[in-house]
Design a protein around this motif. Structure first.
Motif, short mmCIF file in Angstrom:
data_model
loop_
_atom_site.label_atom_id
_atom_site.label_comp_id
_atom_site.label_asym_id
_atom_site.label_seq_id
_atom_site.Cartn_x
_atom_site.Cartn_y
_atom_site.Cartn_z
N VAL A 289 2.41 7.55 -7.93
CA VAL A 289 3.31 6.42 -7.83
C VAL A 289 4.59 6.59 -8.66
O VAL A 289 5.69 6.29 -8.19
CB VAL A 289 2.58 5.10 -8.20
CG1 VAL A 289 2.06 5.13 -9.62
CG2 VAL A 289 3.48 3.90 -7.96
N GLY B 289 2.22 2.07 -3.36
CA GLY B 289 1.26 2.33 -4.43
C GLY B 289 1.05 1.13 -5.34
O GLY B 289 0.52 1.27 -6.44
N ASP C 169 0.71 11.19 -2.38
CA ASP C 169 -0.21 10.06 -2.34
C ASP C 169 0.39 8.93 -3.15
O ASP C 169 0.56 9.05 -4.37
CB ASP C 169 -1.55 10.49 -2.95
CG ASP C 169 -2.61 9.38 -2.89
OD1 ASP C 169 -2.25 8.20 -3.05
OD2 ASP C 169 -3.79 9.70 -2.70
N VAL D 282 0.84 -1.20 0.00
CA VAL D 282 0.00 0.00 0.00
C VAL D 282 0.88 1.25 0.00
O VAL D 282 0.62 2.22 -0.74
CB VAL D 282 -0.96 -0.01 1.21
CG1 VAL D 282 -1.67 1.33 1.34
CG2 VAL D 282 -1.98 -1.13 1.07
N TRP E 124 -0.73 6.24 -4.29
CA TRP E 124 -1.57 5.66 -5.34
C TRP E 124 -1.63 6.59 -6.55
O TRP E 124 -1.46 6.17 -7.69
CB TRP E 124 -2.97 5.39 -4.81
CG TRP E 124 -3.85 4.69 -5.81
CD1 TRP E 124 -4.88 5.22 -6.52
CD2 TRP E 124 -3.76 3.31 -6.22
NE1 TRP E 124 -5.45 4.28 -7.34
CE2 TRP E 124 -4.78 3.09 -7.18
CE3 TRP E 124 -2.93 2.26 -5.87
CZ2 TRP E 124 -4.98 1.85 -7.79
CZ3 TRP E 124 -3.13 1.02 -6.48
CH2 TRP E 124 -4.13 0.83 -7.43
N ARG E 125 -1.81 7.89 -6.31
CA ARG E 125 -1.93 8.83 -7.43
C ARG E 125 -0.57 9.26 -7.98
O ARG E 125 -0.42 9.52 -9.17
CB ARG E 125 -2.70 10.09 -6.98
CG ARG E 125 -4.16 9.87 -6.67
CD ARG E 125 -4.92 11.21 -6.68
NE ARG E 125 -4.27 12.19 -5.82
CZ ARG E 125 -4.67 12.46 -4.59
NH1 ARG E 125 -5.68 11.80 -4.05
NH2 ARG E 125 -4.06 13.39 -3.88
N ARG F 298 -4.12 -0.72 -3.56
CA ARG F 298 -4.94 0.38 -3.03
C ARG F 298 -5.64 -0.06 -1.75
O ARG F 298 -6.27 -1.13 -1.71
CB ARG F 298 -5.96 0.83 -4.07
CG ARG F 298 -6.66 2.13 -3.70
CD ARG F 298 -7.42 2.70 -4.88
NE ARG F 298 -7.82 4.07 -4.67
CZ ARG F 298 -8.34 4.84 -5.62
NH1 ARG F 298 -8.49 4.36 -6.85
NH2 ARG F 298 -8.70 6.09 -5.34
#
Length: 330
Positions: free
Chosen positions: A80, A60, A75, A57, A77-78, A63
């Motif tokens: 990466v 990334g 962030d 997590v 995830w956004r 999620r």
């Protein structure tokens, strides 16, 4: 690097209330984790506790179903791609490109990040006794780990995420690894170190977090954690007590001949010494809790938590491209 680092006061990693589920199994159950900039942070727990899921997590690669996470102020995830240029990841089972030499793999991984320090690269290759001319398919597990370690430590990055990095290394190379991480720590680099080798974490970590069933159950410096755990004492007594109940301040007291063993609360050491003085001590050993003691206090004889998949099993269902992470997480 072209990226401007975030303020030093901002944690390198800040996760709050992370939740991750795989069907009916909850791998992360409200996990909170903070890693300060410039520290080596030990991340401990058995297989199935959620360590590798947490790391995925953070990277990334997976999620979360709930909670928030910031990595180097972004962030994961956004952001990466951008963030992976500022960090290096070493998994516990490195997968290399079979046709590339070790040296070519090191260079490729370094170029995907913030670039390589060529002097450091050469130094690390020598220190880890790595032959960079062999191809990936020719390397043993230990040598594949060395390739990823060299690439990570020689990269121009802010954060090292190490998930069982010394898996497959012999004791001599483990010692070299510890020396090099201590050097990175002295240089101010941030390290998240997940390891089953408790002595490794004890030697390197500024702070430790212990994960159980997807939650952090204990975190702090080793000194902080030791203050919460009883101290072991061993004393040779010329006049052993006839009744151990006369030593109530000493817990789990056992007497074998003239040798007394037991444990004492940290704030009761002076009282324990006073209780033993009339019995004429000829030798005394006081041992603060080791990291192993602290870990076993949380786990005891527990079996791994939950059905496989909580921490780095195939059921996690994520196999990132080696270029993204230096290999496939274990």
């Amino acid at each position: 690097m072209n990226v401007t680092p975030a303020p030093a006061s901002q944690p390198a990693i800040q996760a709050r209330g992370l939740v991750k589920k795989f069907g009916s199994f909850t791998a992360l159950d409200g996990l909170d984790l903070t890693v300060a900039r410039g520290e080596v942070h030990g991340f401990l727990g058995p297989n199935g506790a959620g360590k590798s899921t947490t790391i995925r997590v953070l990277l990334g690669l997976m999620r979360a179903d709930g909670g928030t996470v910031e990595l180097l102020g972004g962030d994961p995830w956004r952001d990466v791609v951008r963030l992976h240029r500022r960090l290096a990841y070493v998994p516990g089972d490195v997968v290399l490109w079979p046709g590339l030499t070790g040296g070519e793999a090191i260079d490729l991984l370094g170029n995907l990040r913030g670039g390589l320090n060529e002097t450091r690269r050469a130094e690390l290759i020598e220190r880890f006794e790595l032959d960079p001319t062999k191809r990936g398919r020719q390397y043993s597990k230990g040598n594949r780990q060395k390739v990823a370690i060299v690439a990570a430590l020689a990269s121009d990055v802010e954060l090292l995420v190490l998930d069982e990095p010394t898996s497959g290394l012999d004791p001599l190379m483990e010692a070299v690894f510890q020396e090099e991480i201590a050097r990175e720590k002295a240089a101010g680099r941030t390290v998240l170190l997940s390891s089953h080798i408790l002595s490794e974490v004890e030697a390197l970590a500024d702070r430790v977090s212990i994960i159980r069933r997807g939650r952090i159950v204990q975190t702090g410096t080793l000194a902080d954690l030791r203050r919460q755990t009883r101290i072991t004492i061993t004393a040779n007594l010329d006049r052993p007590p006839t009744d151990l109940s006369d030593l109530p301040v000493i817990h789990d007291a056992r007497l074998e001949g003239t040798r007394l063993t037991g444990s004492v609360d940290p704030d009761q050491i002076n009282a324990a010494m006073a209780a033993l003085v009339p019995h004429q001590m000829s030798a005394l050993t006081v041992s603060p809790a080791s990291l192993e003691n602290l870990f076993l206090r949380q786990y005891g004889d527990d079996s791994p938590d939950g059905p496989g998949g909580g921490a780095g099993t195939a059921s996690d269902g994520v196999v990132p491209h080696p270029a993204a992470a230096g290999g496939t997480p274990s």
